[in-house]
Design a protein around this motif. Structure first.
Motif, PDB file in Angstrom:
ATOM      1  N   ILE A 161       0.854  -1.185   0.000  1.00 22.94           N
ATOM      2  CA  ILE A 161       0.000   0.000   0.000  1.00 22.94           C
ATOM      3  C   ILE A 161       0.887   1.232   0.000  1.00 22.94           C
ATOM      4  N   SER A 162       0.617   2.161  -0.893  1.00 22.70           N
ATOM      5  CA  SER A 162       1.429   3.380  -0.947  1.00 22.70           C
ATOM      6  C   SER A 162       1.176   4.247   0.273  1.00 22.70           C
ATOM      7  N   PRO A 163       2.159   5.087   0.657  1.00 24.47           N
ATOM      8  CA  PRO A 163       1.969   5.975   1.815  1.00 24.47           C
ATOM      9  C   PRO A 163       0.738   6.864   1.688  1.00 24.47           C
ATOM     10  N   ALA A 164       0.481   7.377   0.479  1.00 23.34           N
ATOM     11  CA  ALA A 164      -0.675   8.260   0.289  1.00 23.34           C
ATOM     12  C   ALA A 164      -1.984   7.508   0.504  1.00 23.34           C
ATOM     13  N   THR A 165      -2.066   6.288  -0.032  1.00 22.83           N
ATOM     14  CA  THR A 165      -3.281   5.483   0.144  1.00 22.83           C
ATOM     15  C   THR A 165      -3.465   5.089   1.598  1.00 22.83           C
ATOM     16  N   ARG A 166      -2.365   4.720   2.251  1.00 23.17           N
ATOM     17  CA  ARG A 166      -2.421   4.356   3.665  1.00 23.17           C
ATOM     18  C   ARG A 166      -2.974   5.518   4.491  1.00 23.17           C
ATOM     19  N   GLU A 167      -2.477   6.722   4.219  1.00 21.82           N
ATOM     20  CA  GLU A 167      -2.927   7.896   4.967  1.00 21.82           C
ATOM     21  C   GLU A 167      -4.409   8.166   4.706  1.00 21.82           C
ATOM     22  N   ARG A 168      -4.850   7.972   3.462  1.00 21.19           N
ATOM     23  CA  ARG A 168      -6.257   8.194   3.127  1.00 21.19           C
ATOM     24  C   ARG A 168      -7.159   7.201   3.866  1.00 21.19           C
ATOM     25  N   ILE A 169      -6.716   5.964   3.967  1.00 25.08           N
ATOM     26  CA  ILE A 169      -7.498   4.944   4.679  1.00 25.08           C
ATOM     27  C   ILE A 169      -7.562   5.257   6.170  1.00 25.08           C
ATOM     28  N   LEU A 170      -6.424   5.640   6.754  1.00 27.51           N
ATOM     29  CA  LEU A 170      -6.389   5.962   8.178  1.00 27.51           C
ATOM     30  C   LEU A 170      -7.264   7.170   8.491  1.00 27.51           C
ATOM     31  N   ASN A 171      -7.228   8.166   7.617  1.00 23.86           N
ATOM     32  CA  ASN A 171      -8.076   9.350   7.818  1.00 23.86           C
ATOM     33  C   ASN A 171      -9.555   8.988   7.739  1.00 23.86           C
ATOM     34  N   ALA A 172      -9.893   8.110   6.808  1.00 24.80           N
ATOM     35  CA  ALA A 172     -11.288   7.687   6.672  1.00 24.80           C
ATOM     36  C   ALA A 172     -11.740   6.912   7.907  1.00 24.80           C
ATOM     37  N   ALA A 173     -10.880   6.044   8.406  1.00 25.79           N
ATOM     38  CA  ALA A 173     -11.221   5.261   9.602  1.00 25.79           C
ATOM     39  C   ALA A 173     -11.416   6.160  10.808  1.00 25.79           C
ATOM     40  N   ASP A 232      -6.526  14.731  25.205  1.00 25.98           N
ATOM     41  CA  ASP A 232      -5.632  13.563  25.202  1.00 25.98           C
ATOM     42  C   ASP A 232      -5.467  13.027  23.787  1.00 25.98           C
ATOM     43  N   ALA A 233      -4.217  12.985  23.313  1.00 30.84           N
ATOM     44  CA  ALA A 233      -3.935  12.555  21.934  1.00 30.84           C
ATOM     45  C   ALA A 233      -4.019  11.042  21.765  1.00 30.84           C
ATOM     46  N   ARG A 234      -4.097  10.298  22.860  1.00 28.77           N
ATOM     47  CA  ARG A 234      -4.107   8.841  22.739  1.00 28.77           C
ATOM     48  C   ARG A 234      -5.364   8.323  22.042  1.00 28.77           C
ATOM     49  N   HIS A 235      -6.489   9.004  22.212  1.00 27.02           N
ATOM     50  CA  HIS A 235      -7.734   8.517  21.627  1.00 27.02           C
ATOM     51  C   HIS A 235      -7.642   8.454  20.096  1.00 27.02           C
ATOM     52  N   ALA A 236      -7.226   9.560  19.494  1.00 23.44           N
ATOM     53  CA  ALA A 236      -7.114   9.590  18.035  1.00 23.44           C
ATOM     54  C   ALA A 236      -6.051   8.611  17.547  1.00 23.44           C
ATOM     55  N   LEU A 237      -4.945   8.497  18.282  1.00 19.56           N
ATOM     56  CA  LEU A 237      -3.879   7.586  17.879  1.00 19.56           C
ATOM     57  C   LEU A 237      -4.377   6.143  17.844  1.00 19.56           C
ATOM     58  N   LEU A 238      -5.055   5.712  18.893  1.00 19.16           N
ATOM     59  CA  LEU A 238      -5.481   4.321  18.959  1.00 19.16           C
ATOM     60  C   LEU A 238      -6.582   4.025  17.955  1.00 19.16           C
ATOM     61  N   ARG A 239      -7.436   5.013  17.669  1.00 20.24           N
ATOM     62  CA  ARG A 239      -8.408   4.810  16.594  1.00 20.24           C
ATOM     63  C   ARG A 239      -7.692   4.657  15.254  1.00 20.24           C
ATOM     64  N   ARG A 240      -6.672   5.480  15.047  1.00 18.30           N
ATOM     65  CA  ARG A 240      -5.913   5.388  13.793  1.00 18.30           C
ATOM     66  C   ARG A 240      -5.201   4.040  13.683  1.00 18.30           C
ATOM     67  N   LEU A 241      -4.700   3.541  14.800  1.00 18.54           N
ATOM     68  CA  LEU A 241      -3.994   2.261  14.791  1.00 18.54           C
ATOM     69  C   LEU A 241      -4.954   1.078  14.753  1.00 18.54           C
ATOM     70  N   GLY A 242      -6.247   1.348  15.000  1.00 14.31           N
ATOM     71  CA  GLY A 242      -7.236   0.277  14.932  1.00 14.31           C
ATOM     72  C   GLY A 242      -7.183  -0.675  16.095  1.00 14.31           C
ATOM     73  N   VAL A 243      -6.865  -0.182  17.297  1.00 14.01           N
ATOM     74  CA  VAL A 243      -6.729  -1.035  18.474  1.00 14.01           C
ATOM     75  C   VAL A 243      -7.857  -0.716  19.456  1.00 14.01           C
TER      76      VAL A 243
END
Length: 337
Positions: free
Chosen positions: A24-36, A129-140
Protein backbone atom coordinates in the motif's frame (compact mmCIF):
# COMPACT_ATOMS: atom_id res chain seq x y z
CA UNK A 1 -20.64 4.25 4.47
CA UNK A 2 -17.65 2.04 5.33
CA UNK A 3 -13.93 2.89 5.41
CA UNK A 4 -13.19 1.41 2.00
CA UNK A 5 -15.97 3.39 0.32
CA UNK A 6 -15.02 6.66 2.01
CA UNK A 7 -11.35 6.23 1.12
CA UNK A 8 -12.14 5.07 -2.43
CA UNK A 9 -10.21 1.80 -2.09
CA UNK A 10 -10.91 -1.91 -1.93
CA UNK A 11 -11.68 -3.74 1.31
CA UNK A 12 -8.47 -5.73 0.88
CA UNK A 13 -6.48 -2.47 0.92
CA UNK A 14 -8.11 -1.53 4.23
CA UNK A 15 -7.25 -4.99 5.59
CA UNK A 16 -3.60 -4.60 4.57
CA UNK A 17 -3.30 -1.23 6.29
CA UNK A 18 -4.76 -2.40 9.59
CA UNK A 19 -2.72 -5.58 9.57
CA UNK A 20 0.54 -3.70 8.83
CA UNK A 21 1.12 -5.47 5.53
CA UNK A 22 3.08 -4.20 2.54
CA UNK A 23 1.73 -3.27 -0.86
CA UNK A 24 0.00 0.00 0.00
CA UNK A 25 1.43 3.38 -0.95
CA UNK A 26 1.97 5.97 1.81
CA UNK A 27 -0.67 8.26 0.29
CA UNK A 28 -3.28 5.48 0.14
CA UNK A 29 -2.42 4.36 3.67
CA UNK A 30 -2.93 7.90 4.97
CA UNK A 31 -6.26 8.19 3.13
CA UNK A 32 -7.50 4.94 4.68
CA UNK A 33 -6.39 5.96 8.18
CA UNK A 34 -8.08 9.35 7.82
CA UNK A 35 -11.29 7.69 6.67
CA UNK A 36 -11.22 5.26 9.60
CA UNK A 37 -10.67 8.08 12.08
CA UNK A 38 -13.50 10.12 10.56
CA UNK A 39 -15.88 7.17 10.91
CA UNK A 40 -14.60 6.21 14.36
CA UNK A 41 -13.90 2.72 13.01
CA UNK A 42 -11.57 0.05 14.33
CA UNK A 43 -11.04 -3.55 13.13
CA UNK A 44 -13.32 -6.19 14.56
CA UNK A 45 -11.66 -7.77 17.56
CA UNK A 46 -13.73 -10.90 17.01
CA UNK A 47 -12.39 -11.19 13.46
CA UNK A 48 -8.84 -10.83 14.76
CA UNK A 49 -9.43 -13.69 17.17
CA UNK A 50 -10.72 -15.92 14.35
CA UNK A 51 -7.46 -15.31 12.48
CA UNK A 52 -5.50 -16.46 15.53
CA UNK A 53 -3.75 -13.12 15.96
CA UNK A 54 -4.44 -12.66 19.66
CA UNK A 55 -1.65 -12.09 22.15
CA UNK A 56 -4.13 -12.33 25.04
CA UNK A 57 -2.39 -9.34 26.56
CA UNK A 58 -3.79 -5.94 27.53
CA UNK A 59 -1.51 -2.91 27.59
CA UNK A 60 -1.39 -0.30 30.35
CA UNK A 61 1.03 2.57 29.74
CA UNK A 62 1.61 4.91 32.69
CA UNK A 63 3.45 8.21 32.24
CA UNK A 64 4.68 8.42 35.82
CA UNK A 65 7.92 7.55 37.53
CA UNK A 66 8.06 4.56 39.94
CA UNK A 67 8.29 6.83 43.00
CA UNK A 68 5.06 8.59 42.14
CA UNK A 69 3.27 5.31 41.52
CA UNK A 70 4.25 3.84 44.88
CA UNK A 71 3.00 7.02 46.57
CA UNK A 72 -0.47 6.64 45.01
CA UNK A 73 -2.49 3.76 46.55
CA UNK A 74 -5.20 4.27 43.92
CA UNK A 75 -2.88 2.77 41.29
CA UNK A 76 -2.27 -0.44 43.27
CA UNK A 77 -6.01 -0.92 43.75
CA UNK A 78 -6.56 -0.35 40.03
CA UNK A 79 -4.01 -2.98 39.01
CA UNK A 80 -5.39 -5.45 41.56
CA UNK A 81 -8.89 -5.09 40.13
CA UNK A 82 -7.68 -5.52 36.55
CA UNK A 83 -5.74 -8.68 37.38
CA UNK A 84 -8.73 -10.07 39.27
CA UNK A 85 -10.73 -10.19 36.02
CA UNK A 86 -8.09 -10.49 33.29
CA UNK A 87 -6.22 -13.44 34.82
CA UNK A 88 -9.13 -15.89 35.02
CA UNK A 89 -10.05 -14.97 31.43
CA UNK A 90 -6.57 -16.00 30.28
CA UNK A 91 -5.28 -12.48 29.67
CA UNK A 92 -2.14 -10.84 31.01
CA UNK A 93 -1.54 -7.18 31.82
CA UNK A 94 1.49 -5.62 30.14
CA UNK A 95 2.54 -2.60 32.18
CA UNK A 96 4.86 0.08 30.81
CA UNK A 97 6.14 2.87 33.07
CA UNK A 98 7.63 5.87 31.32
CA UNK A 99 9.16 8.84 33.09
CA UNK A 100 7.42 11.49 31.00
CA UNK A 101 4.62 11.79 28.46
CA UNK A 102 6.90 12.96 25.64
CA UNK A 103 7.58 9.37 24.53
CA UNK A 104 4.18 8.01 25.51
CA UNK A 105 2.59 7.94 22.05
CA UNK A 106 5.66 6.26 20.60
CA UNK A 107 5.31 3.45 23.15
CA UNK A 108 1.71 2.84 22.09
CA UNK A 109 2.75 2.74 18.42
CA UNK A 110 5.60 0.35 19.14
CA UNK A 111 3.42 -2.07 21.10
CA UNK A 112 0.90 -2.13 18.26
CA UNK A 113 3.52 -2.38 15.53
CA UNK A 114 5.19 -5.32 17.27
CA UNK A 115 1.81 -6.90 18.04
CA UNK A 116 2.53 -7.12 21.76
CA UNK A 117 -1.04 -6.36 22.93
CA UNK A 118 -4.64 -6.87 21.82
CA UNK A 119 -6.05 -3.75 23.46
CA UNK A 120 -5.26 -0.91 25.85
CA UNK A 121 -6.64 0.39 29.09
CA UNK A 122 -6.17 4.14 29.55
CA UNK A 123 -5.74 5.98 32.85
CA UNK A 124 -4.49 9.44 33.88
CA UNK A 125 -6.84 10.97 31.34
CA UNK A 126 -5.83 14.43 30.10
CA UNK A 127 -7.79 17.24 28.52
CA UNK A 128 -7.20 17.00 24.75
CA UNK A 129 -5.63 13.56 25.20
CA UNK A 130 -3.94 12.56 21.93
CA UNK A 131 -4.11 8.84 22.74
CA UNK A 132 -7.73 8.52 21.63
CA UNK A 133 -7.11 9.59 18.04
CA UNK A 134 -3.88 7.59 17.88
CA UNK A 135 -5.48 4.32 18.96
CA UNK A 136 -8.41 4.81 16.59
CA UNK A 137 -5.91 5.39 13.79
CA UNK A 138 -3.99 2.26 14.79
CA UNK A 139 -7.24 0.28 14.93
CA UNK A 140 -6.73 -1.04 18.47
CA UNK A 141 -9.59 -1.47 20.97
CA UNK A 142 -9.23 0.79 24.01
CA UNK A 143 -11.18 1.57 27.14
CA UNK A 144 -10.77 4.52 29.47
CA UNK A 145 -10.84 4.05 33.24
CA UNK A 146 -12.26 7.38 34.31
CA UNK A 147 -14.47 10.19 33.13
CA UNK A 148 -14.28 11.22 29.45
CA UNK A 149 -13.72 14.80 28.37
CA UNK A 150 -16.09 16.50 25.94
CA UNK A 151 -16.88 14.64 22.74
CA UNK A 152 -14.46 11.73 23.14
CA UNK A 153 -15.88 8.50 21.68
CA UNK A 154 -13.62 6.02 23.53
CA UNK A 155 -15.57 3.59 25.72
CA UNK A 156 -15.16 4.28 29.43
CA UNK A 157 -15.95 2.98 32.91
CA UNK A 158 -15.94 5.16 36.01
CA UNK A 159 -17.49 5.46 39.44
CA UNK A 160 -20.97 6.96 39.37
CA UNK A 161 -21.87 10.34 40.86
CA UNK A 162 -18.24 11.40 41.43
CA UNK A 163 -19.02 15.06 40.99
CA UNK A 164 -22.05 14.78 43.26
CA UNK A 165 -19.84 13.27 45.97
CA UNK A 166 -17.43 16.19 45.68
CA UNK A 167 -20.37 18.55 45.96
CA UNK A 168 -21.48 16.71 49.09
CA UNK A 169 -18.01 17.20 50.59
CA UNK A 170 -18.20 20.94 49.99
CA UNK A 171 -21.72 21.16 51.37
CA UNK A 172 -20.56 19.25 54.46
CA UNK A 173 -17.83 21.86 55.03
CA UNK A 174 -20.11 24.83 54.50
CA UNK A 175 -22.65 23.37 56.92
CA UNK A 176 -19.84 23.25 59.47
CA UNK A 177 -19.37 26.99 58.95
CA UNK A 178 -16.31 26.95 56.68
CA UNK A 179 -15.99 29.91 54.32
CA UNK A 180 -12.30 29.78 53.38
CA UNK A 181 -11.88 26.49 51.51
CA UNK A 182 -8.91 25.40 49.39
CA UNK A 183 -8.52 22.54 46.94
CA UNK A 184 -5.08 20.96 46.42
CA UNK A 185 -5.63 19.36 43.03
CA UNK A 186 -3.75 17.04 40.73
CA UNK A 187 -2.11 18.25 37.53
CA UNK A 188 -4.17 20.96 35.84
CA UNK A 189 -4.45 19.09 32.55
CA UNK A 190 -5.97 15.97 34.16
CA UNK A 191 -9.66 15.55 33.48
CA UNK A 192 -10.43 14.46 37.03
CA UNK A 193 -8.75 17.61 38.38
CA UNK A 194 -10.84 19.82 36.08
CA UNK A 195 -14.15 18.08 36.76
CA UNK A 196 -13.70 18.02 40.53
CA UNK A 197 -12.66 21.65 40.62
CA UNK A 198 -15.65 22.69 38.52
CA UNK A 199 -18.02 20.84 40.85
CA UNK A 200 -16.42 22.34 43.96
CA UNK A 201 -16.66 25.82 42.45
CA UNK A 202 -20.31 25.33 41.48
CA UNK A 203 -21.22 24.15 44.96
CA UNK A 204 -19.37 27.02 46.62
CA UNK A 205 -21.02 29.51 44.28
CA UNK A 206 -24.39 28.32 45.58
CA UNK A 207 -23.21 29.61 48.97
CA UNK A 208 -21.72 32.83 47.52
CA UNK A 209 -18.20 31.53 48.21
CA UNK A 210 -15.09 31.27 46.04
CA UNK A 211 -12.50 28.50 45.92
CA UNK A 212 -8.76 28.81 46.31
CA UNK A 213 -7.19 26.18 44.06
CA UNK A 214 -3.60 24.98 44.16
CA UNK A 215 -2.48 22.62 41.42
CA UNK A 216 0.13 20.09 42.54
CA UNK A 217 1.82 18.71 39.45
CA UNK A 218 3.00 15.49 41.11
CA UNK A 219 0.10 14.18 43.22
CA UNK A 220 2.79 13.43 45.80
CA UNK A 221 3.15 13.59 49.57
CA UNK A 222 6.09 15.94 49.18
CA UNK A 223 4.01 18.31 47.07
CA UNK A 224 1.12 18.15 49.55
CA UNK A 225 3.44 18.98 52.44
CA UNK A 226 4.89 21.97 50.62
CA UNK A 227 1.50 23.32 49.55
CA UNK A 228 -0.05 22.81 52.99
CA UNK A 229 2.80 24.71 54.65
CA UNK A 230 2.38 27.56 52.17
CA UNK A 231 -1.40 27.72 52.61
CA UNK A 232 -1.25 27.72 56.41
CA UNK A 233 1.70 30.09 56.86
CA UNK A 234 -0.37 33.29 57.22
CA UNK A 235 -3.00 33.09 60.01
CA UNK A 236 -4.92 35.99 58.46
CA UNK A 237 -5.35 34.35 55.06
CA UNK A 238 -5.08 30.62 55.60
CA UNK A 239 -8.05 28.38 54.78
CA UNK A 240 -10.05 26.68 57.50
CA UNK A 241 -10.60 23.61 55.31
CA UNK A 242 -8.62 21.89 52.54
CA UNK A 243 -9.79 19.26 50.06
CA UNK A 244 -6.99 17.10 48.66
CA UNK A 245 -6.86 15.17 45.37
CA UNK A 246 -6.15 11.86 47.14
CA UNK A 247 -5.87 10.40 50.61
CA UNK A 248 -2.08 10.12 50.61
CA UNK A 249 -1.85 13.88 50.06
CA UNK A 250 -4.54 14.52 52.67
CA UNK A 251 -2.72 12.47 55.32
CA UNK A 252 0.52 14.30 54.53
CA UNK A 253 -1.38 17.58 54.80
CA UNK A 254 -2.65 16.61 58.27
CA UNK A 255 0.85 15.69 59.43
CA UNK A 256 2.25 18.96 58.06
CA UNK A 257 -0.42 21.03 59.81
CA UNK A 258 0.20 19.22 63.08
CA UNK A 259 3.95 19.86 62.84
CA UNK A 260 3.09 23.55 62.45
CA UNK A 261 1.26 23.40 65.78
CA UNK A 262 -2.22 23.30 64.25
CA UNK A 263 -4.96 20.96 65.38
CA UNK A 264 -7.11 18.89 63.03
CA UNK A 265 -10.03 19.49 62.89
CA UNK A 266 -10.11 22.31 65.49
CA UNK A 267 -7.88 24.63 63.42
CA UNK A 268 -8.09 22.95 60.02
CA UNK A 269 -10.56 20.50 58.49
CA UNK A 270 -9.21 18.07 55.88
CA UNK A 271 -11.02 16.00 53.23
CA UNK A 272 -9.31 13.34 51.13
CA UNK A 273 -10.30 11.28 48.11
CA UNK A 274 -10.28 7.50 47.41
CA UNK A 275 -10.79 6.15 50.98
CA UNK A 276 -7.43 4.47 51.53
CA UNK A 277 -7.58 1.96 54.44
CA UNK A 278 -4.97 3.89 56.42
CA UNK A 279 -7.37 6.82 56.66
CA UNK A 280 -9.56 4.79 59.01
CA UNK A 281 -6.77 4.06 61.48
CA UNK A 282 -4.79 7.26 61.83
CA UNK A 283 -5.78 10.05 64.22
CA UNK A 284 -7.91 11.84 63.39
CA UNK A 285 -9.67 9.43 61.05
CA UNK A 286 -9.91 10.90 57.57
CA UNK A 287 -13.10 12.27 56.02
CA UNK A 288 -12.93 11.28 52.36
CA UNK A 289 -14.75 10.58 49.11
CA UNK A 290 -14.80 6.88 48.35
CA UNK A 291 -15.12 5.49 44.83
CA UNK A 292 -13.79 1.90 45.18
CA UNK A 293 -10.96 1.89 42.63
CA UNK A 294 -10.76 -1.90 42.60
CA UNK A 295 -14.43 -2.28 41.70
CA UNK A 296 -14.08 0.33 38.96
CA UNK A 297 -11.11 -1.46 37.40
CA UNK A 298 -12.83 -4.84 37.64
CA UNK A 299 -15.79 -3.42 35.72
CA UNK A 300 -13.38 -1.87 33.19
CA UNK A 301 -11.54 -5.16 32.64
CA UNK A 302 -14.78 -7.05 32.00
CA UNK A 303 -16.04 -4.35 29.64
CA UNK A 304 -12.77 -4.52 27.67
CA UNK A 305 -12.93 -8.33 27.48
CA UNK A 306 -16.37 -7.98 25.96
CA UNK A 307 -15.04 -5.48 23.42
CA UNK A 308 -12.51 -8.17 22.50
CA UNK A 309 -15.32 -10.65 21.88
CA UNK A 310 -14.75 -12.75 25.00
CA UNK A 311 -17.86 -14.50 26.42
CA UNK A 312 -17.69 -12.86 29.85
CA UNK A 313 -20.67 -12.97 32.17
CA UNK A 314 -21.65 -11.01 35.26
CA UNK A 315 -20.07 -7.65 34.56
CA UNK A 316 -19.49 -5.88 37.90
CA UNK A 317 -21.49 -2.71 38.39
CA UNK A 318 -19.40 0.46 38.68
CA UNK A 319 -19.62 1.70 42.28
CA UNK A 320 -21.31 4.91 43.32
CA UNK A 321 -19.00 7.48 44.88
CA UNK A 322 -20.02 8.90 48.23
CA UNK A 323 -18.77 11.07 51.05
CA UNK A 324 -17.54 9.27 54.18
CA UNK A 325 -17.52 11.64 57.18
CA UNK A 326 -15.00 10.94 59.92
CA UNK A 327 -13.07 12.99 62.49
CA UNK A 328 -10.79 15.11 60.25
CA UNK A 329 -13.61 17.61 59.63
CA UNK A 330 -15.24 19.77 62.28
CA UNK A 331 -16.74 23.22 62.89
CA UNK A 332 -14.85 26.14 61.38
CA UNK A 333 -12.61 27.98 63.86
CA UNK A 334 -13.25 31.56 64.69
CA UNK A 335 -11.18 34.09 62.75
CA UNK A 336 -8.09 35.37 64.61
CA UNK A 337 -8.76 38.57 66.52
Amino acid sequence: MDVAALAGVSKSAVSKVFNNRDGISPATRERILNAAEKLGWSPSAHAMALRGERTRTVGLVIARGPDLLTADPFFAETVAGLEQELGPAGYGLRLHLIADDQTELAVYEQLVRERRVDAFLLTDHRVGDARHALLRRLGVPALLIGRPWRGEPTACVHALELEEAMGAAVTHLTELGHRRIAYVAGPEDRVHSRLRRLQIERTLADHDLRLRTVFDTELSGEGAARVTAELMADPERRPTAILFANDAMALTGIATAQRMGLRVPEDLSVVGHDDHPLGQWLHPRLTTVTQDARQVSRAAAVRLLRLLGEPVENEPEPPTARLVVRESTGPAPERPA
